[in-house]
Design a protein around this motif. Structure first.
Motif, PDB file in Angstrom:
ATOM      1  N   MET A   1     -28.185   2.288  21.749  1.00  0.00           N
ATOM      2  CA  MET A   1     -26.796   2.505  21.325  1.00  0.00           C
ATOM      3  C   MET A   1     -26.615   4.051  21.095  1.00  0.00           C
ATOM      4  O   MET A   1     -27.202   4.618  20.506  1.00  0.00           O
ATOM      5  N   GLY A   2     -25.379   4.407  21.467  1.00  0.00           N
ATOM      6  CA  GLY A   2     -25.147   5.936  21.326  1.00  0.00           C
ATOM      7  C   GLY A   2     -24.711   6.388  19.902  1.00  0.00           C
ATOM      8  O   GLY A   2     -25.247   5.652  19.061  1.00  0.00           O
ATOM      9  N   ASP A   3     -24.457   7.355  19.678  1.00  0.00           N
ATOM     10  CA  ASP A   3     -24.214   8.033  18.419  1.00  0.00           C
ATOM     11  C   ASP A   3     -22.835   7.581  17.907  1.00  0.00           C
ATOM     12  O   ASP A   3     -22.199   7.496  18.748  1.00  0.00           O
ATOM     13  N   PHE A   4     -22.710   7.755  16.545  1.00  0.00           N
ATOM     14  CA  PHE A   4     -21.239   7.013  15.911  1.00  0.00           C
ATOM     15  C   PHE A   4     -20.369   8.005  16.265  1.00  0.00           C
ATOM     16  O   PHE A   4     -19.348   7.745  16.340  1.00  0.00           O
ATOM     17  N   GLN A   5     -20.618   9.351  16.745  1.00  0.00           N
ATOM     18  CA  GLN A   5     -19.749  10.628  17.140  1.00  0.00           C
ATOM     19  C   GLN A   5     -19.087  10.035  18.244  1.00  0.00           C
ATOM     20  O   GLN A   5     -17.778  10.309  18.622  1.00  0.00           O
ATOM     21  N   ASP A   6     -19.494   9.177  19.203  1.00  0.00           N
ATOM     22  CA  ASP A   6     -18.977   8.458  20.382  1.00  0.00           C
ATOM     23  C   ASP A   6     -17.753   7.711  19.938  1.00  0.00           C
ATOM     24  O   ASP A   6     -16.735   7.881  20.622  1.00  0.00           O
ATOM     25  N   ILE A   7     -18.060   7.001  19.027  1.00  0.00           N
ATOM     26  CA  ILE A   7     -16.747   6.076  18.368  1.00  0.00           C
ATOM     27  C   ILE A   7     -15.543   6.955  17.759  1.00  0.00           C
ATOM     28  O   ILE A   7     -14.533   6.714  18.098  1.00  0.00           O
ATOM     29  N   GLN A   8     -16.066   8.051  16.769  1.00  0.00           N
ATOM     30  CA  GLN A   8     -15.162   8.889  16.301  1.00  0.00           C
ATOM     31  C   GLN A   8     -14.269   9.698  17.518  1.00  0.00           C
ATOM     32  O   GLN A   8     -12.970   9.559  17.210  1.00  0.00           O
ATOM     33  N   GLN A   9     -14.892  10.013  18.483  1.00  0.00           N
ATOM     34  CA  GLN A   9     -14.306  10.829  19.646  1.00  0.00           C
ATOM     35  C   GLN A   9     -13.416   9.882  20.492  1.00  0.00           C
ATOM     36  O   GLN A   9     -12.256  10.214  20.669  1.00  0.00           O
ATOM     37  N   ARG A  10     -13.744   8.791  20.419  1.00  0.00           N
ATOM     38  CA  ARG A  10     -13.009   7.536  21.120  1.00  0.00           C
ATOM     39  C   ARG A  10     -11.545   7.472  20.178  1.00  0.00           C
ATOM     40  O   ARG A  10     -10.541   7.066  21.030  1.00  0.00           O
ATOM     41  N   GLU A  11     -11.580   7.596  18.991  1.00  0.00           N
ATOM     42  CA  GLU A  11     -10.373   7.327  18.226  1.00  0.00           C
ATOM     43  C   GLU A  11      -9.514   8.340  17.846  1.00  0.00           C
ATOM     44  O   GLU A  11      -8.836   8.541  17.105  1.00  0.00           O
ATOM     45  N   HIS A  76     -18.728   8.683   7.930  1.00  0.00           N
ATOM     46  CA  HIS A  76     -17.997   8.419   9.390  1.00  0.00           C
ATOM     47  C   HIS A  76     -16.855   8.320   9.081  1.00  0.00           C
ATOM     48  O   HIS A  76     -16.067   7.254   9.120  1.00  0.00           O
ATOM     49  N   PRO A  77     -15.903   9.283   8.680  1.00  0.00           N
ATOM     50  CA  PRO A  77     -14.287   9.177   8.758  1.00  0.00           C
ATOM     51  C   PRO A  77     -13.539   8.859  10.005  1.00  0.00           C
ATOM     52  O   PRO A  77     -13.716   9.850  10.864  1.00  0.00           O
ATOM     53  N   THR A  78     -12.981   7.697  10.078  1.00  0.00           N
ATOM     54  CA  THR A  78     -12.420   7.365  11.335  1.00  0.00           C
ATOM     55  C   THR A  78     -11.485   6.252  10.912  1.00  0.00           C
ATOM     56  O   THR A  78     -11.579   5.326  10.196  1.00  0.00           O
ATOM     57  N   ALA A  84     -15.027  -0.293  12.838  1.00  0.00           N
ATOM     58  CA  ALA A  84     -16.112   0.374  13.707  1.00  0.00           C
ATOM     59  C   ALA A  84     -17.551   0.591  12.978  1.00  0.00           C
ATOM     60  O   ALA A  84     -18.482   0.313  14.097  1.00  0.00           O
ATOM     61  N   TYR A  85     -17.475   0.441  11.739  1.00  0.00           N
ATOM     62  CA  TYR A  85     -18.793   0.451  11.360  1.00  0.00           C
ATOM     63  C   TYR A  85     -19.927  -0.771  11.474  1.00  0.00           C
ATOM     64  O   TYR A  85     -20.795  -0.540  11.907  1.00  0.00           O
ATOM     65  N   ALA A  86     -19.008  -1.853  11.534  1.00  0.00           N
ATOM     66  CA  ALA A  86     -19.494  -3.119  11.929  1.00  0.00           C
ATOM     67  C   ALA A  86     -20.088  -3.358  13.311  1.00  0.00           C
ATOM     68  O   ALA A  86     -20.988  -3.680  13.822  1.00  0.00           O
ATOM     69  N   GLU A  87     -19.230  -2.616  14.265  1.00  0.00           N
ATOM     70  CA  GLU A  87     -19.538  -2.360  15.577  1.00  0.00           C
ATOM     71  C   GLU A  87     -20.736  -1.727  15.778  1.00  0.00           C
ATOM     72  O   GLU A  87     -21.455  -2.230  16.549  1.00  0.00           O
ATOM     73  N   TYR A  88     -20.916  -0.674  15.156  1.00  0.00           N
ATOM     74  CA  TYR A  88     -22.123   0.447  15.334  1.00  0.00           C
ATOM     75  C   TYR A  88     -23.407  -0.249  14.546  1.00  0.00           C
ATOM     76  O   TYR A  88     -24.540  -0.161  15.214  1.00  0.00           O
ATOM     77  N   TYR A  89     -23.416  -0.833  13.452  1.00  0.00           N
ATOM     78  CA  TYR A  89     -24.439  -1.058  12.770  1.00  0.00           C
ATOM     79  C   TYR A  89     -24.788  -2.621  12.667  1.00  0.00           C
ATOM     80  O   TYR A  89     -26.013  -2.889  12.528  1.00  0.00           O
TER      81      TYR A  89
END
Length: 453
Positions: A1-11, A76-78, A84-89
């Motif tokens: 799984m990628g870094d959480f920054q990928d989700i932040q960048q996506r949003e 992780h502010p997003t 998003a946290y549930a998705e990543y963790y």
């Protein structure tokens, strides 16, 4: 799984205009609304004077949630927040289910708040059908949200400031009436009316926790707003630390004074018990003024919930778990399509009010409750995975940390599960699980079918 920054960048794409003060008011706006001014009547009916214990337990759970969610949000502010946290963790399925469950719950909560608006307007205009007020005020608040997040923040700050000022005034007037005016029939002796403080027993007090929890739902909007805050980490820390204390003071002080002024057997009515207090005190025009305040409170909570649910749909659109159009923003950074689809609750409320005005509020409340409570439960579960993953990876601790980990995080999850299970044995809230569990199953099936395509 990628870094959480990928989700932040996506949003990315939303405008960061919200200040720390506005974020505090957004949280208060979501949590001090119909749950306090009208829902408290239902809680008093379940618990009697022990409703104060019910709301204290609810405040404790909210405090635990703020600790767990605050730590993850500072890291992780997003706008996708706990979804998003549930998705990543926890995994993509968890992220999908949490986002949609919460989105649907707030869509219905928007409808519940605007249903209350219709009830409050009937105080002045009893001959006008309630669904007309539902339509008018829905159009106004949807228009505010479509303008820009800056306009939304200013409007929510103004709404919440009126509520806070009114609650402070209520506390001051109530304290004088109870302890200084020596009016016959008003005082702490009212706690002993109708069977005493524990008139409904421990079981009744625990049933009151269900409504108390619904009243506190909305504080999580701080985390959703973090994606549009000017200085997210600083704003979130400041807002998280002050919000729960203010909510506890608002709820417990106002309820304790109200029960001393109005015997609990009279406060447990269909109308707002706060308006009833002002009628008993007989201050000129006070009942009408307070009815205006509770109207503003419902509008504020609706405004806050419409904002939060639209951002959750925006996050789903960006995650490709909803049509891409919901993840698009206009030139002002407003997710127009996400706001419009999230306004469905107002349409549902208008329909229910047109045909079943008496039952509409309780129906909307019981159904909306599941997704919000499930989201809170999943915040605790996600926080357990979050902390363990970061400790395993050797990540530096964030400035805002949940205390008593893992014990208090686990306690929060257990208490939320217990409240949800209790709804199954409460006729007034049986719709919560009757609607919620099949909805979770349907969401899981939809996710698995989409994954196979």
């Amino acid at each position: 799984m990628g870094d959480f920054q990928d989700i932040q960048q996506r949003e990315t794409g939303l405008k960061q205009h919200l200040t720390s003060a506005q974020m505090v008011m957004i949280a208060i706006g979501g949590a001090v609304g119909t749950g306090l001014f009208m829902g408290s009547a239902f809680a008093i009916g379940f618990a009697g004077p022990a409703v104060l214990v019910s709301y204290a337990i609810g405040a404790f759970i909210a405090l635990l949630l703020i600790g767990a969610l605050g730590e993850m949000t500072v890291a992780h502010p997003t706008s996708g927040s706990f979804g998003a946290y549930a998705e990543y963790y926890l995994g993509p399925l968890a992220g999908f289910v949490v986002r949609y469950a919460y989105w649907a719950a707030l869509v219905l909560a928007v409808g519940m708040e605007v249903t209350a608006v219709g009830i409050y307007m009937a105080y002045w205009f009893p001959a006008v059908p309630q669904w007309i007020w539902v339509a008018v005020f829905s159009a106004v608040l949807i228009g505010i949200n479509l303008r820009s997040v800056k306009v939304y923040g200013v409007a929510e700050y103004a709404f919440s400031a009126i509520k806070v000022a009114a609650i402070v005034a209520f506390v001051l007037i109530g304290a004088y009436v109870v302890f200084g005016a020596h009016i016959p029939g008003i005082g702490l002796q009212n706690y002993e009316v109708g069977g005493g403080f524990w008139a409904k027993g421990i079981s009744g007090m625990w049933l009151g926790v269900i409504v108390a929890m619904f009243s506190y739902l909305g504080v999580e909007a701080i985390a959703v707003a973090a994606g549009e805050a000017q200085h997210p980490q600083k704003a979130v820390q400041s807002a998280m630390k002050t919000t729960v204390l203010r909510l506890v003071l608002f709820y417990l002080l106002t309820l304790s004074l109200m029960l001393a002024i109005v015997p609990w057997t009279e406060a447990a009515t269909q109308t707002s018990p706060f308006v009833r207090v002002m009628e008993i005190i007989n201050i000129p025009y006070a009942a009408g003024v307070l009815n205006f305040v509770v109207l503003v409170a419902a509008l504020s909570a609706m405004n806050s919930q419409l904002y939060a649910t639209s951002r959750m749909m925006f996050s789903l659109g960006r995650a490709r778990q909803a049509p891409a159009v919901f993840g698009q923003t206009n030139q002002r950074g407003v997710p127009v399509a996400a706001i419009l689809i999230s306004s469905l609750g107002a349409a549902v409320a208008m329909f229910i009010n047109a045909f079943w005005p008496e039952q509409s509020f309780m129906w909307m409340m019981s159904i909306a409750m599941f997704g919000c409570m499930f989201a809170w439960f999943m915040v605790f579960v996600t926080h357990l995975a979050f902390r363990r993953r970061r400790e395993r990876d050797g990540a530096a601790p964030v400035p805002f940390r949940m205390w008593g980990f893992p014990y208090l995080t686990t306690l929060g999850a257990v208490l939320m599960a217990a409240v949800l299970i209790t709804t199954a044995f409460t006729p007034e809230f049986r719709l919560t699980l009757v609607f919620g569990l099949p909805w979770l199953a349907l969401l899981s099936v939809i996710y698995l079918l989409r994954r196979k395509q």
